[in-house]
Design an enzyme around this catalytic site. Structure first.
Site, PDB file in Angstrom:
ATOM      1  N   GLY A 195      14.136   0.516  15.725  1.00  0.00           N
ATOM      2  CA  GLY A 195      14.454  -0.670  14.948  1.00  0.00           C
ATOM      3  C   GLY A 195      13.354  -1.045  13.972  1.00  0.00           C
ATOM      4  O   GLY A 195      12.465  -0.243  13.677  1.00  0.00           O
ATOM      5  N   HIS A 199      13.525   5.171   7.737  1.00  0.00           N
ATOM      6  CA  HIS A 199      14.741   5.254   8.547  1.00  0.00           C
ATOM      7  C   HIS A 199      15.977   5.451   7.667  1.00  0.00           C
ATOM      8  O   HIS A 199      16.873   6.232   7.997  1.00  0.00           O
ATOM      9  CB  HIS A 199      14.930   3.965   9.352  1.00  0.00           C
ATOM     10  CG  HIS A 199      13.827   3.662  10.312  1.00  0.00           C
ATOM     11  ND1 HIS A 199      12.943   2.617  10.116  1.00  0.00           N
ATOM     12  CD2 HIS A 199      13.462   4.241  11.480  1.00  0.00           C
ATOM     13  CE1 HIS A 199      12.084   2.569  11.127  1.00  0.00           C
ATOM     14  NE2 HIS A 199      12.368   3.550  11.968  1.00  0.00           N
ATOM     15  N   LYS A 229       6.849  12.092   9.470  1.00  0.00           N
ATOM     16  CA  LYS A 229       5.683  11.226   9.688  1.00  0.00           C
ATOM     17  C   LYS A 229       5.214  11.342  11.133  1.00  0.00           C
ATOM     18  O   LYS A 229       4.024  11.369  11.406  1.00  0.00           O
ATOM     19  CB  LYS A 229       6.001   9.770   9.358  1.00  0.00           C
ATOM     20  CG  LYS A 229       4.727   8.962   9.188  1.00  0.00           C
ATOM     21  CD  LYS A 229       4.991   7.490   9.368  1.00  0.00           C
ATOM     22  CE  LYS A 229       4.040   6.940  10.397  1.00  0.00           C
ATOM     23  NZ  LYS A 229       4.682   6.040  11.320  1.00  0.00           N
ATOM     24  N   ARG A 255       4.942  -0.559  11.868  1.00  0.00           N
ATOM     25  CA  ARG A 255       3.704  -1.230  12.258  1.00  0.00           C
ATOM     26  C   ARG A 255       2.891  -1.737  11.072  1.00  0.00           C
ATOM     27  O   ARG A 255       1.911  -2.454  11.262  1.00  0.00           O
ATOM     28  CB  ARG A 255       2.854  -0.287  13.125  1.00  0.00           C
ATOM     29  CG  ARG A 255       3.430  -0.061  14.530  1.00  0.00           C
ATOM     30  CD  ARG A 255       2.547   0.868  15.347  1.00  0.00           C
ATOM     31  NE  ARG A 255       2.938   0.932  16.754  1.00  0.00           N
ATOM     32  CZ  ARG A 255       3.595   1.945  17.328  1.00  0.00           C
ATOM     33  NH1 ARG A 255       3.968   2.981  16.592  1.00  0.00           N
ATOM     34  NH2 ARG A 255       3.889   1.922  18.614  1.00  0.00           N
TER      35      ARG A 255
END
Lengths: 278, 278
Positions: free
Chosen positions: A31, A37, A149, A187
């Site tokens: 999420g 994404h 990544k 993050r």
């Protein structure tokens, strides 16, 4: 777009799709979606009849002192972004649905987990392997999509699928970056303003290191010096390995990877390239 | 009946069956078939459109000092028996097909493998989990069939399927015995004439032990005494555990299990029953 929370509902939906002979692309996420994404979704959309995005912050892959509790979550924003990207089903189970009882069995990544993030996050990849295996069995995808990544995760999951003959494929998707080079990551929101300005130096360090490696020099010390002078973060690792085998002294396909701990966010990044033999 | 040796051919056959919406029952074996295997086939036949029997003596589940090389093999006899039992496909891959490269990943059974056969055969159940996971992904069965004779294996595979959400079921099939009570096993051919006469004492010991346990006595010492006086074999273990959790001091569903090493054959047997609380 449907949002399914229970395993039972999700499995019933999967059964129907499989029965109709149509294909499923799976995009597993935790999420807090970003363009990385969404580029996975875009590729999945192009290659499958249906796209499932799983959203599950997997407790099994966080260590006791890691950021499970404060990992960023925003389901409303996620579902809006997923709908705009034409995701067909969001599968968002609870931890109780995914782990109804203490499991006695475990999957271990072995030597592949002894380097890079595996060295500083013991048990992390076992947790990843557990949830990914469960998701693959629940979603029964034809193809699952992972970003480059998380290159070590990608290498380990490719091994999982190949060594255990999962009836599916893994497709690699290139890292998506901000304009200044910073790799997109959930993050990144935890970077201070000053850290955010330093963060593009991680990718610059990788490009410096690649140049050094291509010229036959050891890239690691140069990169460490650069990161220490250009950022306030603490270097967790800088490594040059073969890819996807993750063994030392590469001479073909290689990965340069790094992790830097900032005040509230640990960032990782990497580049994969071909080392020419001299 | 078809015999398929290559993964590619087998996967193509599985794809066709799945596409047609029909069901597959899988009977995994190491060959050298006996009535125990054939009872698995019979049940699979009754519950599925197609029955696949795999025949593969899995090197990964034999220890360095175990009987991999002299494990009995007779493919011609096996394929005749399978055909008579209306098996649709025998999948009989080579070790090179199943293990084309050294795998870095492993599945561990954890505490479930620390008792019974797991204690005397380190690594055995990791090897079983590896091959079973591969076979499940290759055959994509709706149901797989395992005999209760290998009760620890059955308990571990049931955990595997449940904990990792394999999209399939495991069905348990009762142990098939000779008229004198000896559990059918491919290894029985390695008993000497004298040992063959003693071998039914294993099942007698289990029945004695069950009676003792139901009466609230410790069955283990009685059984050991009986086996020592009635057979020439060396006792590997006699244990009373809960089933299928395999924990000590059962008070509900329990398993009494034993292993006895004869000159050239190590035999195992067990009974599962409900212990009433006093």
């Amino acid at each position: 777009m449907q949002v399914l929370n229970s395993l039972q509902d999700f499995k019933a939906w999967v059964r129907e799709v499989k029965k109709s002979g149509r294909t499923i692309g799976l995009v597993p996420t935790m999420g807090f979606l970003h363009e990385g994404h969404l580029s996975l979704v875009e590729q999945a959309k192009a290659e499958n009849d249906f796209v499932v995005m799983s959203i599950f912050v997997n407790p099994a892959q966080f260590g006791p002192n890691e950021d499970f509790d404060r990992y960023p979550r925003d389901f409303e924003r996620d579902s809006m972004l997923a709908e705009q990207a034409w995701v067909d089903v969001i599968f968002a189970p609870s931890a109780e649905e995914m782990y109804p009882r203490k499991s006695q069995l475990s999957i271990s990544a072995g030597p592949l987990a002894s380097v890079l993030c595996g060295a500083s996050r013991p048990g992390h990849f076992d947790g990843v392997l557990k949830v990914v295996t469960k998701l693959f069995h629940l979603a029964e995808p034809d193809i699952a999509y992972f970003g480059q990544k998380d290159a070590q995760q990608l290498a380990i999951i490719e091994s999982l699928v190949r060594d255990f003959n999962f009836p599916m494929e893994i497709h690699r998707v290139a890292t998506v970056r901000e304009k200044d080079g910073l790799a997109k990551s959930s993050r990144n929101v935890y970077l201070s303003e000053a850290e955010r300005k330093q963060a593009p130096k991680l990718y610059e360090a990788l490009k410096l290191g690649k140049k050094a490696a291509m010229q036959g020099r050891d890239p690691v010390s140069e990169m460490k010096g650069f990161l220490q002078s250009e950022t306030s973060g603490v270097i967790d690792y800088v490594e040059l390995l073969s890819y996807p085998d993750l063994t030392p002294s590469p001479d073909g396909q290689a990965i340069l990877a790094l992790a830097v701990q900032f005040e509230r966010a640990r960032l990782i990044d990497n580049i994969i390239f071909t080392l020419k033999e001299n």
